[in-house]
Design a protein around this motif. Structure first.
Motif, PDB file in Angstrom:
ATOM      1  N   GLN A  67      13.112  23.637  21.716  1.00  0.00           N
ATOM      2  CA  GLN A  67      13.134  22.210  22.064  1.00  0.00           C
ATOM      3  C   GLN A  67      11.722  21.649  22.171  1.00  0.00           C
ATOM      4  O   GLN A  67      11.452  20.530  21.732  1.00  0.00           O
ATOM      5  N   LEU A  68      10.814  22.422  22.739  1.00  0.00           N
ATOM      6  CA  LEU A  68       9.429  21.983  22.847  1.00  0.00           C
ATOM      7  C   LEU A  68       8.810  21.807  21.457  1.00  0.00           C
ATOM      8  O   LEU A  68       8.127  20.823  21.198  1.00  0.00           O
ATOM      9  N   TRP A  69       9.090  22.750  20.561  1.00  0.00           N
ATOM     10  CA  TRP A  69       8.574  22.648  19.201  1.00  0.00           C
ATOM     11  C   TRP A  69       9.119  21.417  18.488  1.00  0.00           C
ATOM     12  O   TRP A  69       8.400  20.711  17.790  1.00  0.00           O
ATOM     13  N   SER A  70      10.405  21.148  18.665  1.00  0.00           N
ATOM     14  CA  SER A  70      10.996  19.984  18.006  1.00  0.00           C
ATOM     15  C   SER A  70      10.415  18.682  18.553  1.00  0.00           C
ATOM     16  O   SER A  70      10.215  17.728  17.805  1.00  0.00           O
ATOM     17  N   LEU A  71      10.094  18.643  19.840  1.00  0.00           N
ATOM     18  CA  LEU A  71       9.485  17.442  20.408  1.00  0.00           C
ATOM     19  C   LEU A  71       8.046  17.259  19.934  1.00  0.00           C
ATOM     20  O   LEU A  71       7.610  16.140  19.662  1.00  0.00           O
ATOM     21  N   LEU A  72       7.307  18.360  19.847  1.00  0.00           N
ATOM     22  CA  LEU A  72       5.914  18.268  19.412  1.00  0.00           C
ATOM     23  C   LEU A  72       5.775  17.981  17.921  1.00  0.00           C
ATOM     24  O   LEU A  72       4.756  17.445  17.489  1.00  0.00           O
ATOM     25  N   SER A  73       6.783  18.311  17.142  1.00  0.00           N
ATOM     26  CA  SER A  73       6.689  18.102  15.698  1.00  0.00           C
ATOM     27  C   SER A  73       7.254  16.753  15.252  1.00  0.00           C
ATOM     28  O   SER A  73       7.177  16.434  14.067  1.00  0.00           O
TER      29      SER A  73
ATOM     30  N   GLN B  75      13.910  31.057  24.769  1.00  0.00           N
ATOM     31  CA  GLN B  75      13.846  30.767  23.345  1.00  0.00           C
ATOM     32  C   GLN B  75      14.309  29.342  23.061  1.00  0.00           C
ATOM     33  O   GLN B  75      13.709  28.642  22.250  1.00  0.00           O
ATOM     34  N   GLU B  76      15.353  28.901  23.740  1.00  0.00           N
ATOM     35  CA  GLU B  76      15.836  27.535  23.554  1.00  0.00           C
ATOM     36  C   GLU B  76      14.814  26.517  24.043  1.00  0.00           C
ATOM     37  O   GLU B  76      14.628  25.471  23.423  1.00  0.00           O
ATOM     38  N   LEU B  77      14.143  26.826  25.133  1.00  0.00           N
ATOM     39  CA  LEU B  77      13.119  25.929  25.660  1.00  0.00           C
ATOM     40  C   LEU B  77      11.968  25.782  24.666  1.00  0.00           C
ATOM     41  O   LEU B  77      11.490  24.670  24.413  1.00  0.00           O
ATOM     42  N   LEU B  78      11.542  26.896  24.079  1.00  0.00           N
ATOM     43  CA  LEU B  78      10.470  26.840  23.087  1.00  0.00           C
ATOM     44  C   LEU B  78      10.903  26.077  21.834  1.00  0.00           C
ATOM     45  O   LEU B  78      10.112  25.326  21.253  1.00  0.00           O
TER      46      LEU B  78
END
Length: 114
Positions: free
Chosen positions: A7-13, A2-5
């Protein structure tokens, strides 16, 4: 996981925190999906260039924070794809070169329009 997702969402946004990109991407995507592939890039450029004017028109406070949230910028871009640019496309496609040339010649000669 969940933390990885998260962080990935924050980088993509990150790019979408800029309202110009937040307006241009939906304008391009919606225009492309509607089948207007010839004007999709033009729609994105118009949305990218005019969103700052729309934000300014809503009133920017002294601290420089945007009055229009990023989600609003996305909605404005999608609205531009649905209404503005495609109406211009219809006008351009229905334009007759002979009529425009005749209007220019008449304007140069000083004749009134008919």
């Amino acid at each position: 996981m969940q933390e990885l997702l998260a962080q990935l969402w924050s980088l993509l946004s990150i790019p979408f925190s800029d309202p110009r990109i937040a307006a241009a991407v939906p304008a391009f995507a919606l225009s492309w999906l509607m089948g207007n592939r010839n004007t999709a890039l033009a729609c994105a450029v118009v949305a990218f260039c005019t969103i700052k004017l729309i934000i300014w028109a809503t009133g920017v406070p002294f601290d420089g924070a945007y009055q229009l949230p990023v989600e609003g910028a996305s909605g404005v871009g999608a609205g531009m794809a649905l209404m503005g640019v495609h109406v211009m496309q219809d006008k351009v496609q229905s334009l007759d070169v002979n009529t425009v040339a005749r209007a220019i010649v008449n304007a140069i000669k000083g004749r009134p329009r008919k």
